[in-house]
Write an enzyme that holds these catalytic residues in place. Structure first.
Site, PDB file in Angstrom:
ATOM      1  N   TYR A  26       0.839  -1.213   0.000  1.00  0.00           N
ATOM      2  CA  TYR A  26       0.000   0.000   0.000  1.00  0.00           C
ATOM      3  C   TYR A  26       0.872   1.261   0.000  1.00  0.00           C
ATOM      4  O   TYR A  26       0.630   2.212  -0.758  1.00  0.00           O
ATOM      5  CB  TYR A  26      -0.890  -0.046   1.246  1.00  0.00           C
ATOM      6  CG  TYR A  26      -1.842   1.108   1.414  1.00  0.00           C
ATOM      7  CD1 TYR A  26      -3.024   1.173   0.676  1.00  0.00           C
ATOM      8  CD2 TYR A  26      -1.580   2.120   2.342  1.00  0.00           C
ATOM      9  CE1 TYR A  26      -3.918   2.224   0.860  1.00  0.00           C
ATOM     10  CE2 TYR A  26      -2.459   3.166   2.527  1.00  0.00           C
ATOM     11  CZ  TYR A  26      -3.636   3.215   1.789  1.00  0.00           C
ATOM     12  OH  TYR A  26      -4.511   4.261   1.975  1.00  0.00           O
ATOM     13  N   LYS A  55       1.074   4.261  -2.793  1.00  0.00           N
ATOM     14  CA  LYS A  55       0.760   5.661  -2.457  1.00  0.00           C
ATOM     15  C   LYS A  55       1.961   6.578  -2.691  1.00  0.00           C
ATOM     16  O   LYS A  55       1.804   7.745  -3.076  1.00  0.00           O
ATOM     17  CB  LYS A  55       0.266   5.751  -1.009  1.00  0.00           C
ATOM     18  CG  LYS A  55      -1.062   5.024  -0.767  1.00  0.00           C
ATOM     19  CD  LYS A  55      -2.165   5.636  -1.613  1.00  0.00           C
ATOM     20  CE  LYS A  55      -3.522   5.003  -1.359  1.00  0.00           C
ATOM     21  NZ  LYS A  55      -4.592   5.641  -2.152  1.00  0.00           N
TER      22      LYS A  55
HETATM   23  P1  NDP Z   1     -13.259   2.954   1.478  1.00  0.00           P
HETATM   24  O1  NDP Z   1     -12.810   1.549   1.598  1.00  0.00           O
HETATM   25  O2  NDP Z   1     -14.377   3.443   2.329  1.00  0.00           O
HETATM   26  O3  NDP Z   1     -13.627   3.272  -0.047  1.00  0.00           O
HETATM   27  C1  NDP Z   1     -12.851   2.816  -1.101  1.00  0.00           C
HETATM   28  C2  NDP Z   1     -13.547   3.145  -2.390  1.00  0.00           C
HETATM   29  O4  NDP Z   1     -12.755   2.646  -3.466  1.00  0.00           O
HETATM   30  C3  NDP Z   1     -14.917   2.524  -2.493  1.00  0.00           C
HETATM   31  O5  NDP Z   1     -15.811   3.466  -3.012  1.00  0.00           O
HETATM   32  C4  NDP Z   1     -14.719   1.364  -3.458  1.00  0.00           C
HETATM   33  O6  NDP Z   1     -15.908   1.212  -4.210  1.00  0.00           O
HETATM   34  C5  NDP Z   1     -13.599   1.906  -4.334  1.00  0.00           C
HETATM   35  N1  NDP Z   1     -12.846   0.862  -5.002  1.00  0.00           N
HETATM   36  C6  NDP Z   1     -12.086  -0.107  -4.443  1.00  0.00           C
HETATM   37  N2  NDP Z   1     -11.608  -0.915  -5.399  1.00  0.00           N
HETATM   38  C7  NDP Z   1     -12.067  -0.436  -6.585  1.00  0.00           C
HETATM   39  C8  NDP Z   1     -11.936  -0.848  -7.933  1.00  0.00           C
HETATM   40  N3  NDP Z   1     -11.216  -1.928  -8.280  1.00  0.00           N
HETATM   41  N4  NDP Z   1     -12.541  -0.127  -8.884  1.00  0.00           N
HETATM   42  C9  NDP Z   1     -13.277   0.953  -8.569  1.00  0.00           C
HETATM   43  N5  NDP Z   1     -13.452   1.400  -7.311  1.00  0.00           N
HETATM   44  C10 NDP Z   1     -12.859   0.695  -6.343  1.00  0.00           C
HETATM   45  O7  NDP Z   1     -11.955   3.821   1.696  1.00  0.00           O
HETATM   46  P2  NDP Z   1     -11.683   5.374   1.983  1.00  0.00           P
HETATM   47  O8  NDP Z   1     -12.835   6.207   1.548  1.00  0.00           O
HETATM   48  O9  NDP Z   1     -11.170   5.478   3.340  1.00  0.00           O
HETATM   49  O10 NDP Z   1     -10.445   5.585   0.987  1.00  0.00           O
HETATM   50  C11 NDP Z   1     -10.493   6.347  -0.193  1.00  0.00           C
HETATM   51  C12 NDP Z   1      -9.065   6.612  -0.639  1.00  0.00           C
HETATM   52  O11 NDP Z   1      -8.393   7.348   0.376  1.00  0.00           O
HETATM   53  C13 NDP Z   1      -8.248   5.355  -0.878  1.00  0.00           C
HETATM   54  O12 NDP Z   1      -7.406   5.529  -1.992  1.00  0.00           O
HETATM   55  C14 NDP Z   1      -7.419   5.246   0.386  1.00  0.00           C
HETATM   56  O13 NDP Z   1      -6.221   4.550   0.167  1.00  0.00           O
HETATM   57  C15 NDP Z   1      -7.183   6.711   0.703  1.00  0.00           C
HETATM   58  N6  NDP Z   1      -6.820   6.965   2.079  1.00  0.00           N
HETATM   59  C16 NDP Z   1      -7.684   6.664   3.113  1.00  0.00           C
HETATM   60  C17 NDP Z   1      -7.299   6.910   4.415  1.00  0.00           C
HETATM   61  C18 NDP Z   1      -8.181   6.616   5.586  1.00  0.00           C
HETATM   62  O14 NDP Z   1      -7.709   6.784   6.720  1.00  0.00           O
HETATM   63  N7  NDP Z   1      -9.428   6.213   5.400  1.00  0.00           N
HETATM   64  C19 NDP Z   1      -5.976   7.463   4.725  1.00  0.00           C
HETATM   65  C20 NDP Z   1      -5.171   7.748   3.575  1.00  0.00           C
HETATM   66  C21 NDP Z   1      -5.583   7.506   2.315  1.00  0.00           C
HETATM   67  P3  NDP Z   1     -16.556  -0.154  -4.751  1.00  0.00           P
HETATM   68  O15 NDP Z   1     -16.321  -1.200  -3.722  1.00  0.00           O
HETATM   69  O16 NDP Z   1     -17.994   0.210  -4.972  1.00  0.00           O
HETATM   70  O17 NDP Z   1     -15.850  -0.414  -6.043  1.00  0.00           O
END
Ligand code: NDP
Length: 248
Positions: A156, A160
């Site tokens: 991861y 990033k």
């Molecule tokens: P969530 O797990 O709540 O959401 C992740 C989103 O990514 C979902 O909407 C999911 O939608 C989508 N997703 C995952 N795989 C795919 C795919 N193959 N194709 C299309 N969409 C995909 O995570 P967060 O909202 O917390 O994270 C959002 C971003 O922020 C990520 O990149 C994460 O790494 C980053 N981030 C988050 C942090 C945190 O503390 N929460 C900290 C730092 C960075 P679906 O399943 O419908 O496809």
């Protein structure tokens, strides 16, 4: 002041929940037309309804960023529907946490393909639209972990950190076309992704945050909306930490 994105089209990946959903809603409130994309169609439709309820214009697109075919067809469909993409938020991301010694090749590949290669392919698929418009915003959602590293997250963190190098290179390549590229690096944000942490891990995280609270998806969406706006026209190649001071 509401930053106006009237006349702009935004494409947000991973918009079915969490940070992506908050970004889509914030961009919609600021006046952008929003293409909300992810795999879960039902959740996407709820986001579309919420944006429409705020008086905005949005449409859902089923997208798997781990599939090149899905990326290409979705990019085409978004441009066919809205005419263009001016703002791209590469937010979709996954984790497959484990220590290096136990990390399977599939854990590495899944994370790199989704978090990094997906952003590369989708950016490539929509970039000519921004170049033609002579206005564009690429906003990549990185992470504090891409800057500081994290035990158990080599895959991861690599994805990033890769997004940061990708962002800075795009910033240099595309500046002459008035397209900016920036990364947002969230810290510890309470979403489904971090809901898997137990109380001890949560406490340890909070102990590292000078502002003494976890972040919200809206904290991230506010930064993304700013970077998408004309007010951020002179900012490119930047990594904006939104982490409560967790890493500086
Ligand atoms: P969530 O797990 O709540 O959401 C992740 C989103 O990514 C979902 O909407 C999911 O939608 C989508 N997703 C995952 N795989 C795919 C795919 N193959 N194709 C299309 N969409 C995909 O995570 P967060 O909202 O917390 O994270 C959002 C971003 O922020 C990520 O990149 C994460 O790494 C980053 N981030 C988050 C942090 C945190 O503390 N929460 C900290 C730092 C960075 P679906 O399943 O419908 O496809």
């Amino acid at each position: 002041m509401v930053l106006s994105l009237e006349g702009k089209v935004a494409l947000v990946t991973g918009a079915s929940q969490g940070i992506g959903r908050a970004c889509a809603i914030a961009l919609g409130r600021a006046g952008a037309k929003v293409a909300v994309a992810a795999r879960n169609e039902i959740k996407l439709q709820e986001v579309v309804n919420e944006i429409a309820g705020n008086g905005g214009d949005a449409k859902s697109f089923v997208l798997d960023v781990a599939s090149e075919e899905s990326i290409k067809s979705t990019a085409k469909a978004v441009i066919a529907h809205f005419g263009s993409v001016h703002i791209l938020v590469n937010n979709a991301g996954i984790t497959r946490d484990t220590l290096l010694l136990r990390m399977r090749r599939a854990d590495w590949d899944d994370v790199i393909n989704t978090n990094l290669t997906g952003a590369f392919l989708l950016t490539q698929a929509v970039i000519s639209s921004m170049m033609k418009a002579r206005w564009g915003r690429i906003i990549n959602i990185s992470s504090v972990v891409g800057e500081a590293g994290q035990a158990g997250q080599a895959n991861y963190a690599a994805s990033k950190a890769g997004l940061i190098g990708f962002t800075k290179s795009l910033a240099r390549e595309l500046a002459s076309r008035n397209v900016t590229a920036n990364a947002v690096a969230p810290g510890y944000i309470e979403t489904a992704m971090t809901a898997v942490l137990d109380e001890k891990q949560r406490g340890a995280m909070l102990g590292q945050i000078p502002l003494n609270r976890p972040g919200t998806d809206e904290d991230i969406a506010n930064a993304v909306r700013f970077l998408a706006s004309d007010e951020a026209a002179y900012i490119t190649g930047h990594v904006l930490d939104v982490n409560g001071g967790m890493y500086m």
